[in-house]
Design an enzyme around this catalytic site. Structure first.
Site, mmCIF file in Angstrom:
data_model
loop_
_atom_site.group_PDB
_atom_site.id
_atom_site.type_symbol
_atom_site.label_atom_id
_atom_site.label_comp_id
_atom_site.label_asym_id
_atom_site.label_seq_id
_atom_site.Cartn_x
_atom_site.Cartn_y
_atom_site.Cartn_z
ATOM 1 N N ASP A 275 -1.931 1.814 -6.900
ATOM 2 C CA ASP A 275 -1.354 1.665 -6.554
ATOM 3 C C ASP A 275 0.296 2.023 -6.783
ATOM 4 O O ASP A 275 0.697 1.915 -7.865
ATOM 5 C CB ASP A 275 -0.488 0.692 -4.623
ATOM 6 N N ARG A 276 0.594 3.535 -6.605
ATOM 7 C CA ARG A 276 2.028 4.243 -7.406
ATOM 8 C C ARG A 276 3.555 2.807 -7.527
ATOM 9 O O ARG A 276 3.322 3.301 -8.476
ATOM 10 C CB ARG A 276 1.879 5.463 -6.650
ATOM 11 N N THR A 277 3.303 2.928 -5.616
ATOM 12 C CA THR A 277 4.640 2.712 -5.976
ATOM 13 C C THR A 277 4.814 0.948 -7.051
ATOM 14 O O THR A 277 5.704 0.157 -6.817
ATOM 15 C CB THR A 277 5.398 2.183 -4.872
ATOM 16 N N CYS B 117 0.056 12.990 -3.360
ATOM 17 C CA CYS B 117 1.302 11.708 -3.119
ATOM 18 C C CYS B 117 2.205 11.852 -3.787
ATOM 19 O O CYS B 117 1.964 12.964 -5.148
ATOM 20 C CB CYS B 117 -0.082 11.310 -4.221
ATOM 21 N N ASN B 118 3.378 12.255 -2.850
ATOM 22 C CA ASN B 118 4.139 12.040 -3.916
ATOM 23 C C ASN B 118 5.015 10.907 -4.654
ATOM 24 O O ASN B 118 5.396 11.564 -6.037
ATOM 25 C CB ASN B 118 5.459 11.804 -2.647
ATOM 26 N N THR B 119 4.844 10.131 -4.837
ATOM 27 C CA THR B 119 5.197 8.627 -5.464
ATOM 28 C C THR B 119 4.390 9.263 -6.799
ATOM 29 O O THR B 119 4.628 9.369 -8.009
ATOM 30 C CB THR B 119 4.690 7.523 -4.699
ATOM 31 N N LYS C 209 -1.768 3.135 6.423
ATOM 32 C CA LYS C 209 -2.614 3.040 5.986
ATOM 33 C C LYS C 209 -3.105 1.961 6.462
ATOM 34 O O LYS C 209 -4.108 1.803 5.529
ATOM 35 C CB LYS C 209 -1.785 2.660 4.244
ATOM 36 N N CYS D 186 6.620 10.776 1.568
ATOM 37 C CA CYS D 186 6.157 10.424 1.284
ATOM 38 C C CYS D 186 4.310 10.745 2.347
ATOM 39 O O CYS D 186 4.412 11.305 3.460
ATOM 40 C CB CYS D 186 5.592 9.173 1.929
#
Length: 238
Positions: free
Chosen positions: A48-50, A83-85, A165, A195
């Site tokens: 998970d990027r966040t 994926c923006n993040t 999600k 996002c």
């Protein structure tokens, strides 16, 4: 001859399908052979990027590079990712990439500037907002970015994770709708869907507003780079 697009996917799987679909719909083609070759690495092993940006999770860089290598080896002429993040990690990825990369954040900021938007709302995950990647790109393009604060930011983040999600079609978007109304009242001319799950949420929950879909911006930029004619579905400022 058209170039082959490589999509670093799996972030999340439904958003990956959305990006591929938008590439296809943005291509002016009358038969199969006029469409663009696309390779997709739906790598759901990417952490998970966040969580990584917030210092609460594993570094996604190794898996991002594995996807890039697989796509390049498969014949991709250039890479994109929905994926923006994940674009936060792009500066660390670039030295390892063997083919060009089309940057969704920069393309979206450039689109906003070309259309003459001066102030836009940013709807994104907590990781994207905290990273500042959109705020910096938009500021460099001369566009002010406003993001939801406090409970409104939490509502957008929850819509992404607990709504899209989680495939929760019954997610309560009341707080998100209130945030959109307030941001419009505060002068936002449009909302950047920053996002990959947010465009899916707009359709899933029938949200209303002047939306600039970063996924659509990326898809159209990719179609153009691949050498095909673009059919644009983006909103244009009156």
């Amino acid at each position: 001859m058209k170039k082959t697009i490589g999509i670093i996917g799996g972030m999340g799987p439904m958003a990956t399908v959305d990006l591929m679909k938008k590439v296809i719909l943005a291509t002016d083609a009358r038969e199969d052979q006029e469409h663009i070759p696309i390779l997709v690495d739906n790598n759901t092993n990417i952490p998970d990027r966040t969580a990584a940006i917030l210092g609460e999770g594993e570094d996604p860089l190794p898996e991002l590079l594995k996807s890039a290598d697989r796509l390049t080896a498969g014949g991709a002429d250039f890479l994109i990712m929905g994926c923006n993040t994940a674009h936060y990690f792009l500066p660390r990825m670039m030295p390892h990439l063997k083919v060009p990369f089309v940057n969704m954040i920069e393309e979206t900021a450039a689109f906003c500037a070309r259309e003459g938007f001066k102030k836009v709302g940013l709807l994104a995950s907590a990781g994207t907002c905290k990273s500042g990647i959109y705020q910096r790109a938009l500021a460099e393009a001369g566009v002010e970015a406003v993001q939801p604060q406090g409970a409104a930011e939490e509502a957008v983040h929850a819509m992404i994770y607990d709504g899209v999600k989680a495939s929760n079609t019954d997610f309560d978007t009341t707080a998100v709708r209130e945030a959109l109304a307030q941001m419009a009242k505060d002068g936002c001319e449009a909302f950047v869907l920053g996002c990959t799950e947010v465009p899916v949420a707009v359709e899933m929950y029938h949200l209303e507003g002047n939306f600039i879909d970063a996924t659509e911006v990326l898809a159209e930029a990719a179609v153009q780079k691949a050498g095909a004619k673009v059919i644009s579905h983006l909103p244009h400022k009156a």
